[in-house]
Structures are given as structure tokens and as C-alpha cells.
Design an enzyme around this catalytic site. Structure first.
Site, short mmCIF file in Angstrom:
data_model
loop_
_atom_site.label_atom_id
_atom_site.label_comp_id
_atom_site.label_asym_id
_atom_site.label_seq_id
_atom_site.Cartn_x
_atom_site.Cartn_y
_atom_site.Cartn_z
N ASP A 262 63.18 8.69 23.55
CA ASP A 262 63.27 8.74 25.13
C ASP A 262 61.77 8.91 25.57
O ASP A 262 61.02 8.80 24.53
CB ASP A 262 64.09 10.18 25.31
CG ASP A 262 64.52 10.07 26.91
OD1 ASP A 262 65.77 10.70 27.27
OD2 ASP A 262 63.93 9.17 27.72
C1 GLC Z 1 64.14 9.52 31.02
C2 GLC Z 1 65.89 9.94 30.70
C3 GLC Z 1 66.44 8.64 30.00
C4 GLC Z 1 65.91 7.35 30.53
C5 GLC Z 1 64.46 7.28 30.12
C6 GLC Z 1 63.85 5.99 30.69
O1 GLC Z 1 63.39 10.67 30.83
O2 GLC Z 1 65.83 11.02 29.78
O3 GLC Z 1 67.66 8.83 30.09
O4 GLC Z 1 66.62 6.21 29.95
O5 GLC Z 1 63.82 8.30 30.66
O6 GLC Z 1 63.88 5.98 32.08
#
Ligand code: GLC
Length: 720
Positions: A262
């Protein structure tokens, strides 16, 4: 024929490592010469421009095409970048939030909406979506409950698998086909105190019984990628958690897809206190099978050095690069790095009348009629309508994670009602501030006057869409601000009032519930929310949604969920509101929720006439047929989700008092009767025991039909 292994053999170590890095598109959106700003902030150099394997959060097809073209001109290996984004509940035409969509109990509808969003996203250059999000949840204080299908693991898995299939389409390598990424592995929704990013401490058998199954269902459905979660799980952050990432995911489940961290989760290992520095953070992540590092630069800065130091081998790096290039190949990017994305394609693909009609239908199917004393549906004959409350004429109803959807493109309640009843006089009064926590009551008088003078009142209340979603958690689940007081005044002035509720989570609306003649929960319904609300309020659509996450009476009951254990000192429903000494209850509130999992009313009157079992004993390879008869004792056609629950009365671990094991959504015409048949087999009775074995145990069970707090029939049977 493209030989990926040969391509990899010709790459330098730096070029290989570049494939493992993903950054925001804005890091590259400046000119080649612009290596200041985001590039430098991310510790990157101009040369990195042509090595990075993937980007996220780009604006549109124009930017994607420009970045891809420039990249391919600069990359001597001519390896296309892959473009990723969060297409959670629509790309530009937005359908209801996932917590609503799951409540439709309609997998075909979920696939239809997802397919529509895949085509829109593809026209804009999205090639991978960070979807499905299938985190299991029990605590409505957590802001991201809006993004999941709720507190039933089977339902989360079914809806997640449906999304994987729908995003892939017929051929993922062609226009309209997207690769998928299941998230957030694992148990992100179990954050302590419902506070986002907080730690999670869960026993293995609870993890395996409730929190893990939906990710596995998506892997079995062919999901391409997986995203570990931000949270610490039992002491170790997911992205560095070898039990999660290697033992369960790779060894037990055999997942061979690409794992992507993430956003900066690898860098956050330092903040968690697991890694002393970026190099150590990168070491833990790579060692535990994180293939792509999103928006932190540990791999770019330190992986080569760790290979030179012998911590990792170049063969290990090559194996990861191969997985990433195979994903790009499956997406058809080596043949066509642009896949038909262009401003012209976007223009004719997004926000079409057909797509609007679909999301309007979805909003109709997902809305939940929580309460109706008979005031709904409203007649279309009324001449004067008062629309009162902060959501009366408010475009902000598409919900968090609405990708490239625009609030201003949504249909408000006022617009929807006026469009349905062009000749009716509508008086709109906000009645209170939509700054939400202001206690200004100066507009109450105006609202009461409008209510008094109207034939009917539509009271549009809720929480703002930025009160849920990532990082947006609450310690109070009631209506924000002075909405309860406003409701009291307005309903006191005109009892011919129905409440429209807009929310991204279950709300503890006991005060409102005690005075409102009707409450129709729209959730955040998306682009066509206002039209759907009008359809439902005036009977052109009949509510059929159910809640898939418990609505508490009080935030103090959280976490509260339907599939709980009995405890050794339960209290009866009859004694729920009184304090029972030395029993499992509260002094100041009952145990029962305001509304339980599976609840949702209709304008029809569905009568459950009976439930029969084909036999009362089953052996391990046997099957019991359950037949349920439902009659629509009304003149209004409607849809009903028939829900079958099981209880294991005696087992080696305390078992939930109810578990949904099957459901079927049926349509019943006026005065129509239908029977629904379910087949119950031994695998449906299995659970993770305290020895972490997935088993069924012989003994007595019950089967019930109805919903969590309101079973119409219950029958026993034995597993021999
Ligand atoms: C965010 C979220 C995740 C998302 C990623 C990219 O922090 O936790 O669900 O896919 O970043 O946007």
C-alpha cells in the site's frame, strides 16, 4: 514471440529494480528537465524516469498517453509502464458505495456495474484497478466500512469474486479488460477502536473464520494482484509479516500473482518501529514477497546494494521482474501500450445515458427501507412538497473513493423529485448548516413553516461523505450537528414526513428512529442518487436492499455484529432493555442493535409461509434440501432476499448464534407465491476450530430462514 526471460537477461540491475517501483504520475508530470519537486522529493533522478515500471493516480487518457509515449522513447528495453487506479464503485459514472452494493444481494447487478466501470476506466487508460476491497468489518467507527460489503465473510467473498470476473471481462488483453488487486490483506478492518491504521490483534482461528476467507475467494476467482494492509497484525505489519505473506498466502493458498505494497507502507515500517531505516524496511518487504513498492523508494535506493552484499540474489530479483512482465503481457501492453485509451474514447464512453440508467437502477436496488409506518410510498398527487435538511439539494452524494466521478455531475434529491413531478411546488429549506457540526438553529423556524405548509415532507439527513472513507473515523455515530433537533421540529410540524438518510456507514440513529414515520437509507447512492430517491419515494421503485452491517443503538455497543457467540450469560430479547445483574449486558443500553444484518423492508408484504427439510439427519457426504415458501400478500410487485442461516449448537469452540450460509433474491408479483430451495451439505458446516483445523463436527444444528434478529422458522437436524 516475446521472450520475457531473454528480455530480462538483457536488462541492467537498475532497470530490473525499476520494474518493482510505482509512483504517483505527478512525479513525472513535469518536463524531462524538471527533475526538481516530486521527483527529487521521492529521491529519484532524471534517469529513473525511464525505468519506473508503473504509475498510479494519473489524471486521464491524455496524461497516460503522454507519459507512456515519453517513457517508451526513453526506455531502451521498450517495456511499457502499467497504469493503476482505485476504481472502487465506478470510474466516472458512480454507483452506490460497496457497503450498499453488497446489500443488493444481486451478483449480476454487481457484475453489470463493475463491467460498466471497467469500460469507462479503460477508455481513460486505467489498466489495473486496486479492487476488490473485501476487508471484513465489525466496527462502524472505522471510516472504510463504506468500501466493503460488511460483516458477512461469505457475502464479501461472493461480491469480491464477482468484481474480479467483471473487471477481467472476456479478454483482459483487450480494451475494457482490467487486471485486479484484492486488498487489504489482512484484517485491516479489524483496527482496534475502529481507528484507521491502528493495530490488529486477532487469534488465528478468528482470522481464518472471518477475516481471511474473502481474500481467498478472490484468489480462487483469479485475482491478479494482492495488496497487504497498513496495519500491524499480531505484532508485525502485514507487508513484513511472514505468516501472512509467505506461510498462508504463498505456501497454503499458492498465490503466484504480484504483491504490491500500500501507499508508502514499506517506508512506514520505520514508523512502526520494525525497521531502523529504508534499507532495512526494503529488506523486510522484499524478503516477505512484496513485489512492487508503492510510493516509497527503498527498492530503488537499496535493492542493488543488498544484491551486491549477497542479502538477495539477482535470480530472486529476476523472478519478481518476470511476474511483473507477465502481468503486462497478460494485459496486452507489449502489443498495445495504450489499449485504445484516448480523450475521444473517454468522451463517448463515460457518463452516457445508458450508464446513468444503470447506476440509477443500482441505487434503487441498494437502498434500504429501514422503517415505514405506512407513510411511504408517497402519492404523486400531492401539490406541495417540502424538501428539508442538508441533503435536500446537495450534489455531495457520490461517496468516498469515487475515482474520477464528479459531485457536480450527480442528480440531487430536489432535481430528482422535480424531474419526476414537474408541476409540483417544491420548497427547499436546508434547516441547518451543512458545515455539519455547527449548532446554529436559526433556520429551524423556516423549516417548520415549510413543513406546516406542505402536503408531504422529505427530510434529507445524514453524515457528509468525507466523514467516511480512508482516515475518516468517528467516535460518535449519531447524526452530526443539530439534525436530530431539526427532525424533531419538522416531524412535529407534519407527520407526513419520510426521512432520506445519506451515510457511508451504519449510524446510531436511535433518536431519529424513535420519531420518524419512515427512514429510507440511500447510503451514498452515486451519480443518479436524486433520481433513485424520487423513484423509491413515489413508488416507481420498490425498496429491496438489506443492511449487511449492523446498525447500533449506541456507539458504545461497537463492535457489534450478527454472527456473535452466545456467551455463558446471554440475556433474552424480552429482557434486552432492562439491566440483568451478572449477565452479559450493559447498565445503560440493551444488547440488541437498532437494525440487524439482513434487515430491509419492502412496499410489498412478504409472508414466509413455511420451511421444510428433506430430512433431519445427514451424514458427511449427504445433503439436506431446504424448501421455503414466500407469498406476496400485496398488490405491489417486489423483490425479497431469502436468507438461510445455520447454527452449530455444540462444537469444540463457541459457535456464532447465527451464520448466513445461503441466500437467493426472488421477484414476486402481486399475490404471487414462490418456493425457494437450498441444498445444505457438510462443507457448509465447517469452521476453524481452536486447533486451526477447518472441520465440521458431528452433532445438532439448526437451520433458520428470516434475518439475523427476526427468524420466521427454525428446524433442527443432525450431522451423523
Ligand atoms: C491508499 C489506500 C489503498 C489504495 C492506495 C492507492 O492509501 O489504502 O486502498 O489502493 O492508497 O491509492
Amino acid at each position: 514471440m516475446l521472450d520475457l526471460k531473454k528480455l530480462i537477461d538483457g536488462m541492467t540491475v537498475e532497470e530490473k529494480i525499476g520494474q518493482l517501483a510505482q509512483f504517483n504520475a505527478n512525479v513525472f508530470s513535469g518536463s524531462d528537465a524538471d527533475i526538481t519537486g516530486p521527483l527529487v522529493k521521492n529521491g529519484l533522478t532524471g534517469d529513473d524516469l525511464y525505468r519506473i515500471g508503473s504509475l498510479l493516480n494519473f489524471k486521464d487518457s491524455k496524461e497516460m498517453n503522454e507519459l507512456q509515449k515519453r517513457h517508451l522513447e526513453g526506455d531502451r528495453n521498450k517495456i511499457p509502464m502499467v497504469f493503476m487506479m482505485d476504481v472502487i464503485h465506478g470510474y466516472r459514472t458512480i454507483f452506490p458505495i460497496p457497503l450498499a452494493l453488497g446489500g443488493s444481494f444481486d451478483t449480476e447487478l454487481v457484475e453489470e456495474c463493475t463491467r460498466m466501470s471497467a469500460v469507462e476506466a479503460s477508455s481513460a487508460g486505467v489498466q489495473v484497478t486496486f479492487t476488490p476491497m473485501v476487508d471484513y468489518v465489525r466496527d462502524a467507527r472505522w471510516g472504510r466500512v463504506m468500501e466493503t460489503c460488511g460483516e458477512e465473510p461469505i457475502l464479501n467473498g461472493i461480491m469480491g469474486a464477482a468484481q474480479v470476473k467483471a473487471f477481467h471481462g472476456e479478454d483482459m488483453s483487450k480494451f475494457g479488460g482490467l487486471a485486479t488487486c484484492v486488498k487489504h490483506y489482512a484484517a485491516y478492518g479489524g483496527a482496534e477502536a475502529g481507528r484507521d491504521y491502528n493495530q490488529v490483534e486477532l487469534s488465528e482461528h478468528i482470522l481464518r473464520e472471518f477475516y481471511l476467507p474473502a481474500y481467498k475467494a478472490c484468489i480462487d476467482a483469479g485475482v491478479d494482484m494482492l495488496m497487504p494492509s497498513f496495519n500491524v497484525l499480531n505484532g508485525v505489519p502485514a507487508v513484513a509479516n511472514s505468516w501472512l505473506m509467505k506461510k498462508v498466502l504463498r505456501e497454503e493458498w499458492g498465490f503466484e500473482g504480484v504483491v504490491i505494497s500500500d501507499y508508502d507502507a514499506v517506508g512506514e515500517l520505520i514508523t512502526h518501529g520494525i525497521a531502523a531505516d529504508k534499507k532495512e524496511a526494503a529488506k523486510y518487504a522484499f524478503k516477505n514477497g512484496c513485489d512492487i513498492e508503492m510510493c516509497s523508494n527503498g527498492y530503488i535506493k537499496h535493492l542493488k546494494e543488498m544484491i551486491e552484499e549477497g542479502i538477495f540474489t539477482e535470480e530472486q530479483l529476476d523472478a519478481v521482474v518476470l511476474k511483473i512482465l507477465e502481468l503486462k503481457k497478460r494485459l496486452g501492453l507489449f502489443e498495445d501500450p495504450y489499449k485504445g485509451a484516448s480523450p475521444e474514447t473517454e468522451e463517448k464512453t463515460c457518463l452516457t445515458a445508458e450508464n446513468r440508467a444503470l447506476v440509477r437502477k443500482a441505487a434503487n436496488e441498494c437502498a434500504v427501507l429501514l422503517k415505514n409506518d405506512g407513510v411511504l410510498p408517497f402519492s404523486k398527487e400531492h401539490k406541495k412538497i417540502a424538501l428539508i435538511g442538508p441533503f435536500a439539494d446537495n450534489h455531495n452524494i457520490i461517496g468516498f473513493w469515487s475515482c474520477c466521478g464528479k459531485n457536480e455531475e450527480s442528480v440531487t434529491v430536489k432535481q430528482g423529485v422535480q424531474s419526476k413531478l414537474p408541476d409540483v411546488e417544491i420548497k427547499v429549506v436546508k434547516g441547518c448548516s451543512d458545515k455539519w457540526n455547527e449548532i446554529d438553529k436559526s433556520r429551524f423556524d423556516e423549516a417548520v413553516k415549510a413543513a406546516r405548509e406542505a402536503d408531504i415532507v422529505i427530510l434529507c439527513l445524514g453524515e457528509p461523505q468525507n466523514y467516511s472513507g480512508e482516515g475518516n473515523c468517528r467516535t460518535d455515530l449519531d447524526l452530526p450537528g443539530v439534525q436530530n433537533e431539526l427532525a424533531e421540529k419538522v416531524i412535529g410540524a407534519n407527520s407526513n414526513t419520510a426521512v432520506l438518510l445519506f451515510t457511508g456507514r451504519p449510524l446510531a440513529i436511535s433518536k431519529l428512529d424513535s420519531i420518524a414515520p419512515a427512514i429510507l437509507n440511500m447510503w451514498f447512492p452515486g451519480t443518479e442518487g436524486g433520481n433513485a430517491a424520487a423513484d423509491l419515494l413515489f413508488g416507481d421503485a420498490n425498496p429491496s436492499g438489506k443492511i449487511t452491517m449492523t446498525f447500533p443503538k449506541s456507539v458504545g455497543q461497537c463492535p457489534i455484529y450478527y454472527n456473535h457467540t452466545n456467551t455463558g450469560r446471554p440475556i433474552s430479547k424480552q429482557r434486552d432493555e432492562m439491566h440483568n445483574p451478572y449477565a452479559s449486558n450493559y447498565i445503560d443500553c440493551g444488547n440488541l442493535p437498532l437494525y440487524s444484518f439482513g434487515h430491509g423492508l419492502s412496499y410489498s408484504n412478504f409472508v414466509y409461509e413455511g420451511m421444510t427439510l428433506s430430512k433431519k439427519e445427514m451424514n458427511i457426504d449427504g445433503e439436506i434440501k431446504v424448501t421455503v415458501t414466500v407469498y406476496n400478500d400485496s398488490d405491489i410487485a417486489g423483490k425479497e432476499t431469502v436468507q438461510l442461516y445455520m447454527r452449530d449448537l455444540v462444537a469444540s469452540t463457541a459457535r456464532p448464534v447465527q451464520q448466513l450460509i445461503a441466500f437467493e433474491k426472488i421477484t414476486l408479483g402481486p399475490k404471487e407465491r414462490k418456493t425457494v430451495e437450498f441444498a445444505v451439505t457438510e462443507p457448509m458446516l465447517r469452521f476453524w476450530n481452536s486447533e486451526n483445523e477447518f472441520v465440521s463436527e458431528k452433532g445438532e444444528f439448526t437451520l433458520s430462514v428470516g434475518y439475523a434478529d427476526n427468524m420466521y422458522y427454525t428446524e433442527r437436524f443432525s450431522l451423523k
